[in-house]
Design an enzyme around this catalytic site. Structure first.
Site, PDB file in Angstrom:
ATOM      1  CG  HIS A   8     -85.104   6.357  23.322  1.00 58.49           C
ATOM      2  ND1 HIS A   8     -86.335   5.855  23.295  1.00 58.49           N
ATOM      3  CD2 HIS A   8     -85.094   7.611  23.299  1.00 58.49           C
ATOM      4  CE1 HIS A   8     -87.095   6.913  23.080  1.00 58.49           C
ATOM      5  NE2 HIS A   8     -86.235   7.953  23.039  1.00 58.49           N
TER       6      HIS A   8
ATOM      7  CG  HIS B  36     -90.451   9.565  21.862  1.00 58.59           C
ATOM      8  ND1 HIS B  36     -90.051   9.447  20.535  1.00 58.59           N
ATOM      9  CD2 HIS B  36     -89.174   9.622  22.188  1.00 58.59           C
ATOM     10  CE1 HIS B  36     -88.793   9.901  20.321  1.00 58.59           C
ATOM     11  NE2 HIS B  36     -88.289   9.884  21.543  1.00 58.59           N
TER      12      HIS B  36
END
Lengths: 339, 339
Positions: free
Chosen positions: A64, A225
């Site tokens: 991320h 995700h």
């Protein structure tokens, strides 16, 4: 031969080294700002713990970036724990980070609402109980879905960046653990996000796309995700797609004419900046139409999902105090101003 | 169904509106820093021309964002002309930009070495001849190829960002047109770059990939418009791929043990930050092995090729004066520090 994203084409050596090598690169690029505890995959603010300052610790799965390691530095985080890609860090990492940054004024854990992260940060807090005062704020700003893969309740997404910046500024100014925690909670209460994906990410250890999406399809309400969103839609204009994200946010946040917001248009990792500014233009037009003012903004890829193409919108309802902490100096690898 | 990059999946409304809408978004996101001359697709520094300051104008085809519009502001550019995607702006745009920013001390054109850009900036300079003193610096830092599609001689790539930052700082400090030009030339003389692509970009008006590349192939020495490089290779480790880029740069620049550089690892648009820091780690290891010190660094997607995956390396040989101008305050949409 054609170019496809089904093939894993990444800049890496061994798959198992991507996280430590990325952290090593971060420290080599920004030695004045961060250092790495390589034994624990923890990014630490350079210069050691600040005596008397509340310390902020966050962390989560890698993939991320720049979240969270890119937000370590003056006016933001004191440490960030990096798990494997899309995998929660373990309590030992969080304990090591908490001990490393404690300056005697307590430590705030900023935790995105994913079951593993929440559980592991709780365990870390228990491991230092009686020695270090720890408070915790769980971010849950994603309006797309209630409960999801990996999460009970709402997911923590883009709002986390704003919580870390604003609570970090308050801590840097010398506020108490109770006050910094209250600020973090207030940001989380006033921020909402939603995203969409045009393509899937490829987790290095898997080597294939996390989900399949047709050439003309969009996943609306995607998680960071690749968790399923609200629905699939046909690819549309960015004006319409921005509307799919802004409407649920505005509705959930209960804002309207006369309100001021920080508008954050975030890239998911594979979407170029020219498109993010087109998306920002769409978001701004929608907000203008509702009489909602954009007092501050952030445009870029700050909470990503590897090479996923797509974007998310985050809106934070502002007041004068939040603006003041947002504007306060920050010096991290990924966000810097005023210094 | 599978996800492929052969399908054009972009955030846009009408293809012909992507540039003006992206510029509009830039101005709405950063109203304190830039404004748009919408009739000419020119990004201008907010607040009008600076009396007595040398003004810097750059520009080129769109699709390389944040270059150049994202570098307009204090300590960098005064204006940037945006052409259509991968298409040179026209002389009228450059003339309008030059007239808009002239503060009486002259204007420096910073031009990447592509035939259309060079020719059109020359014509713009002729259009204001006798009214505004114009100097021009053509950047040509790409060591990959001599002559290329669109270019006689070497292409201007990542080094352009460093020329704009450093010359911009010198101009902000009040230097004369001759001195700012000399600084820009000195940066260009001491900077070299080379890049590689893992995937192609898709130009919106074309709708299909600019070039084809096998699932296990890399184009080494790629241009920022997808121009052919030196050779095709099989995808390898990032350590080896970084070596393919660093060796020709170091050799061409003639640097070695004891030299200090600014190391810039640039993403081509579709490569996520976790991978760019892995690449930076590889570059740093190679330089360490040669005894070359990294005194400053820049990691991120600053000169891109739409959603192309890949990276480029730029090395600038530093001296104390260049470090001082690099460190000087800058406040643009894409680069900001010290203010």
């Amino acid at each position: 031969m054609v170019t496809t994203t089904n093939a894993m084409k990444k800049l890496l050596n061994r798959v198992e080294d991507i996280v430590p090598e990325s952290l090593a690169g971060l420290a080599k690029a920004h030695p004045d700002v961060v250092k790495i505890d390589a034994a624990n995959n923890v990014v630490l603010r350079a210069g050691g713990p600040r005596r008397g300052k509340v310390a902020l610790v966050s962390g989560g799965g890698s993939g991320h970036e720049p979240l969270h390691g890119g937000f370590v530095g003056l006016g933001m985080l004191d440490a960030a724990c990096a798990g494997n890609v899309f995998t929660s860090p373990v309590p030992d990492q969080m304990e090591a980070a908490t001990r490393a940054v404690d300056g005697g004024a307590g430590v705030l854990h900023i935790v995105k609402n994913y079951t593993g992260d929440v559980l592991n940060f709780q365990m870390a807090a228990e491991l230092v109980a009686g020695e270090i005062e720890v408070a915790s704020v769980v971010t849950n700003d994603d309006v797309a879905v209630q409960d999801s893969l990996y999460t009970a309740g709402r997911r923590g997404v883009g709002g986390t960046v704003l919580v870390e910046k604003i609570a970090g500024a308050h801590a840097e100014a010398g506020a108490s653990l109770a006050d910094v925690t209250a600020t973090a909670l207030r940001v989380n209460a006033n921020v909402r996000s939603m995203g969409l994906a045009l393509t899937s990410a490829i987790v290095p250890a898997a080597g294939t796309p996390t989900f399949e999406l047709g050439d003309d399809e969009v996943e609306v309400g995607i998680g960071i995700h690749g968790e399923p969103g609200r629905r699939r839609e046909k690819l549309s204009t960015v004006d319409e797609m921005a509307d799919w994200l802004v409407e649920p946010i505005v509705s959930d946040l209960g804002i309207g004419r006369g309100d001021k917001v920080l508008a954050f248009v975030n890239g998911m990792g594979g979407t170029p900046l020219i498109e993010l500014y087109v998306a920002f233009n769409s978001v701004a037009r929608i907000l203008e139409g509702k009489g909602i003012g954009i007092a501050r903004s952030l445009v870029g890829s700050y909470i990503t999902s590897l090479e996923m193409a797509g974007f998310s919108v985050t809106l934070l309802k502002l007041d004068d105090e939040l603006v003041r902490w947002w504007d306060a100096p920050v010096h991290t690898p990924a966000l810097r101003w005023g210094v």
